[in-house]
Design a protein around this motif. Structure first.
Motif, short mmCIF file in Angstrom:
data_model
loop_
_atom_site.label_atom_id
_atom_site.label_comp_id
_atom_site.label_asym_id
_atom_site.label_seq_id
_atom_site.Cartn_x
_atom_site.Cartn_y
_atom_site.Cartn_z
N GLY A 235 0.42 -11.04 10.75
CA GLY A 235 -0.95 -11.39 9.90
C GLY A 235 -0.34 -11.75 8.54
N VAL A 236 -1.60 -11.78 7.64
CA VAL A 236 -1.47 -12.13 6.20
C VAL A 236 -1.65 -11.21 5.03
CG1 VAL A 236 -2.42 -13.74 4.35
CG2 VAL A 236 -2.28 -14.57 6.68
N LYS A 237 -1.08 -10.88 4.48
CA LYS A 237 -1.31 -9.79 3.39
C LYS A 237 -1.09 -10.24 2.15
CE LYS A 237 0.40 -5.24 1.93
NZ LYS A 237 1.39 -3.89 2.32
N ASN A 238 -2.11 -10.09 1.34
CA ASN A 238 -2.05 -10.25 -0.48
C ASN A 238 -1.09 -9.27 -1.08
OD1 ASN A 238 -3.22 -10.02 -3.28
ND2 ASN A 238 -4.02 -12.13 -2.19
N GLU A 239 -0.20 -9.80 -1.66
CA GLU A 239 0.96 -8.96 -2.37
C GLU A 239 1.27 -9.80 -3.65
OE1 GLU A 239 3.04 -5.33 -2.47
OE2 GLU A 239 1.83 -6.11 -0.65
N ASN A 240 1.25 -8.94 -4.71
CA ASN A 240 1.67 -9.76 -5.88
C ASN A 240 0.80 -10.88 -6.25
OD1 ASN A 240 4.06 -8.26 -6.16
ND2 ASN A 240 4.96 -9.51 -4.86
N GLY A 241 -0.50 -10.95 -6.22
CA GLY A 241 -1.56 -11.76 -6.29
C GLY A 241 -1.72 -13.00 -5.50
N PHE A 242 -0.74 -13.01 -4.19
CA PHE A 242 -0.90 -14.37 -3.35
C PHE A 242 -0.87 -13.67 -1.91
CE2 PHE A 242 3.36 -14.11 -4.88
CZ PHE A 242 4.08 -14.01 -3.83
N ASP A 243 -1.08 -14.64 -1.03
CA ASP A 243 -1.10 -14.30 0.34
C ASP A 243 0.23 -14.95 0.87
OD1 ASP A 243 -3.81 -13.22 0.29
OD2 ASP A 243 -4.59 -15.24 1.05
N THR A 244 0.65 -13.89 1.56
CA THR A 244 1.87 -14.36 2.47
C THR A 244 1.63 -14.02 3.99
OG1 THR A 244 3.30 -13.60 0.83
CG2 THR A 244 4.19 -13.61 3.02
N LYS A 245 1.96 -15.09 4.80
CA LYS A 245 1.97 -14.86 6.31
C LYS A 245 3.20 -14.21 6.57
CE LYS A 245 1.54 -17.71 10.42
NZ LYS A 245 1.31 -18.95 11.21
N ARG A 246 3.11 -13.34 7.62
CA ARG A 246 4.39 -12.73 7.75
C ARG A 246 4.76 -12.65 9.23
NH1 ARG A 246 2.94 -7.75 5.61
NH2 ARG A 246 1.11 -7.85 7.21
N LEU A 247 5.99 -13.06 9.70
CA LEU A 247 6.55 -13.15 11.04
C LEU A 247 7.66 -12.22 11.08
CD1 LEU A 247 6.94 -16.89 11.38
CD2 LEU A 247 4.90 -15.48 12.38
N VAL A 248 7.86 -11.60 12.27
CA VAL A 248 9.07 -10.82 12.69
C VAL A 248 9.57 -11.32 13.81
CG1 VAL A 248 9.81 -8.50 13.28
CG2 VAL A 248 7.92 -8.68 11.63
N THR A 249 10.90 -11.65 13.52
CA THR A 249 11.68 -12.29 14.69
C THR A 249 12.98 -11.27 15.30
OG1 THR A 249 13.19 -13.42 13.21
CG2 THR A 249 11.32 -14.93 13.68
N HIS A 250 13.11 -11.79 16.51
CA HIS A 250 14.21 -10.65 17.18
C HIS A 250 15.14 -11.81 17.81
CE1 HIS A 250 11.57 -7.24 16.73
NE2 HIS A 250 10.40 -8.02 17.37
N GLU A 251 16.43 -11.69 17.27
CA GLU A 251 17.63 -12.64 17.65
C GLU A 251 18.85 -11.98 17.98
OE1 GLU A 251 18.72 -13.67 13.20
OE2 GLU A 251 16.93 -14.55 13.84
N ALA A 252 19.65 -12.71 18.56
CA ALA A 252 20.87 -11.93 19.19
C ALA A 252 21.66 -11.22 17.92
CB ALA A 252 21.73 -12.93 20.05
N VAL A 253 22.48 -10.33 18.08
CA VAL A 253 23.46 -9.70 17.20
C VAL A 253 24.31 -10.51 16.90
CG1 VAL A 253 24.89 -7.75 17.05
CG2 VAL A 253 22.61 -7.36 17.75
N GLY A 254 25.22 -11.22 18.06
CA GLY A 254 26.39 -12.08 17.85
C GLY A 254 27.30 -12.00 18.95
N VAL A 255 28.65 -11.46 18.55
CA VAL A 255 29.60 -11.44 19.50
C VAL A 255 29.94 -9.88 19.87
CG1 VAL A 255 32.14 -11.44 19.95
CG2 VAL A 255 31.03 -13.41 18.62
N VAL A 256 29.92 -9.80 21.29
CA VAL A 256 29.75 -8.22 21.81
C VAL A 256 31.24 -8.13 22.27
CG1 VAL A 256 28.94 -6.88 23.51
CG2 VAL A 256 27.25 -8.20 22.08
#
Length: 488
Positions: free
Chosen positions: A131-152
């Motif tokens: 969602g969108v949150k107003n912080e520091n005087g302006f709106d920010t759209k926020r995303l949370v992504t999940h991605e591979a750690v790397g080499v296992v």
């Protein structure tokens, strides 16, 4: 005795011998004789595997093409099923599985688990809109992504090698990681065959690599210390798990561990079919070589004599039913090696010195053949502070401990450095409440299945860190990233 094919290295999409063309003997537990040979990787081979995995992760789209990766992994799992007969033979002759165990936990359990992981993949959330949150005087759209750690780096044991290999490798590859599998020296072929199948179905070069080695430490030391390896997934002893954490600390490598266990099998005084339930606690499946196997039987003092008599009957009746290599119903064969045989046998003297009474077993059984046979063993009149009650023996040894009441049973179950599995039998509501108070990663109530491919598996305390299998097992191989996009 069957002659197994050579276990070869699989590095950067190529099946090959070690760089110095060295091999070591693959010893069969049923006979103590050579049943095959395995490529003996050099340090240079291990480094090439690490480099290949690193390159495949950093310079290909393996980690980002989720649907394409899923389809390819479906082909891979199907190809494993197509090789089922071969995998059963490998588990029998390389890992010493009796036929009844080979077809169940060793192979079908592993392959069914792989199918479960494919289904769990569909539940993974790769991106969330916060969602969108107003912080520091302006709106920010926020995303949370999940991605591979790397080499296992996946470091696996010898007891149920395909099951553990799949739990790590398939989950990590589905998450988008690249993998170096280091099988135990005693069971190299089960890992090597997984590499062959990867090549056959067209997994991209470097995405999956397999290195076999006679040295139990060299490859693991390299994987755990190299900063190019982002995560270590290890199943094995608690002592080695602690060393892996030390090795990974300088690079703050993510580590998750599935370690030892000394699980409790609790029978309440109101358990239906009390004597039959007690008989079912015998530690015989795959010679007790399972980390979550309940090896402490807790029975009420009020019915203790009844329990001991039931066990006497059970062990006497089982003597002719184990160590039969070609009997489909047999579930107990030899231990994995002479080293393990000697270790398990030493606990006979330890138990007696602690003051326990040997009810059954306790001997090496050379009459069963030239392999590594130790008979089903039961100690009674035990207290929970005895070494045989506290240390993971990893053999067919049951320790019987009486308890006073429900709270005492919970106390005994929890008085252990381990907390991996367990079982409890009694009236359902009472048993369930007690199960919730026993600090383990999984609990079976009245015989319910608590360890399957679509449920998370792992331990409390010194039984490990993190979870394998299920959605949680895939998510162990993911990182989480927060992204803020200025909207106004």
């Amino acid at each position: 005795m069957s002659n197994l094919q050579d276990a070869m290295l699989y590095i950067n999409g190529e099946i090959r011998p070690s760089s110095d063309n060295a091999y070591y003997d693959n010893i069969g537990p049923w006979t103590g004789e050579v049943v095959g040979r395995a490529a003996d990787a050099t340090a240079a081979d291990v480094q090439q595997a690490i480099d290949s995995a690193r390159h495949a992760f950093d310079h290909t789209d393996w980690s980002s093409q989720h649907e394409q990766r899923h389809e390819l992994m479906k082909k891979y799992v199907k190809a494993l099923w197509d090789k089922r007969a071969l995998l059963v033979d490998i588990s029998r002759f390389e890992a010493g599985a009796a036929m009844g165990a080979a077809a169940r936990a060793h192979i079908d359990g592993a392959l069914n688990g792989a199918d479960d992981l494919l289904k769990c993949f569909e539940q993974v959330t790769w991106q969330e809109d916060r969602g969108v949150k107003n912080e520091n005087g302006f709106d920010t759209k926020r995303l949370v992504t999940h991605e591979a750690v790397g080499v296992v780096g996946a470091i696996t044991p010898w007891n149920v090698p395909l099951y553990v290999n799949i739990g790590k490798v398939v989950a990590a590859l589905l998450a988008g990681c690249t993998v170096i599998l280091k099988p135990a020296p005693d069971t190299p072929l089960m890992g090597s065959v997984m590499g062959e199948i990867a090549q056959q179905v067209g997994l991209p070069p470097g995405v999956f690599n397999v290195v076999t080695s006679s040295d139990p430490a060299m490859a693991g030391e390299m994987l755990t210390k190299d900063p190019a390896v982002d995560l270590i997934s290890f199943t094995g002893s608690t002592a080695v798990g602690k060393l892996i954490m030390q090795n990974g600390a300088p690079s703050l490598k993510r580590v998750f561990l599935e370690l030892g266990g000394k699980s409790a099998f609790v029978v309440l005084d109101d358990a239906p079919n009390f004597a039959q339930t007690v008989m079912g606690s015998m530690v015989v499946f795959h010679a007790g070589q399972g980390c979550a196997y309940p090896t402490r039987l807790l029975v009420p003092k009020s019915r203790y004599d009844e329990a001991v008599k039931a066990l006497e009957m059970a062990y006497a009746g089982f003597d002719s039913k184990w160590g039969l290599q070609d009997e489909p119903s047999c579930i107990m064969g030899p231990l994995i090696s002479k080293k393990q045989l000697d270790r398990v046998a030493s606990y006979t003297d330890i138990g007696k010195q602690d003051g326990a009474r040997l009810l059954a077993g306790g001997k090496v059984r050379s009459d069963k053949g030239n392999g590594f046979f130790f008979e089903p063993t039961c100690f009674v009149d035990c207290t929970n502070d005895m070494r045989i009650a506290q240390e993971e023996i990893f053999g067919p040894v049951l320790v019987v401990i009486p308890y006073e009441d429900d709270e005492d049973a919970i106390r005994v179950a929890n008085e252990s450095v381990y907390g991996l599995g367990g079982a409890i039998f009694g009236s359902t509501e009472r048993a369930l409440e007690m199960a919730k108070k026993i600090r383990t990663g999984s609990m079976s109530v009245n015989g319910g299945t608590s360890i399957t491919g679509d449920l998370p598996f792992g331990g409390y305390k010194q039984s490990g860190i993190g979870r394998e299998w299920g959605l949680e097992g895939i998510e162990e191989f993911l990182e989480t990233k927060a992204i803020g996009i200025r909207a106004s």
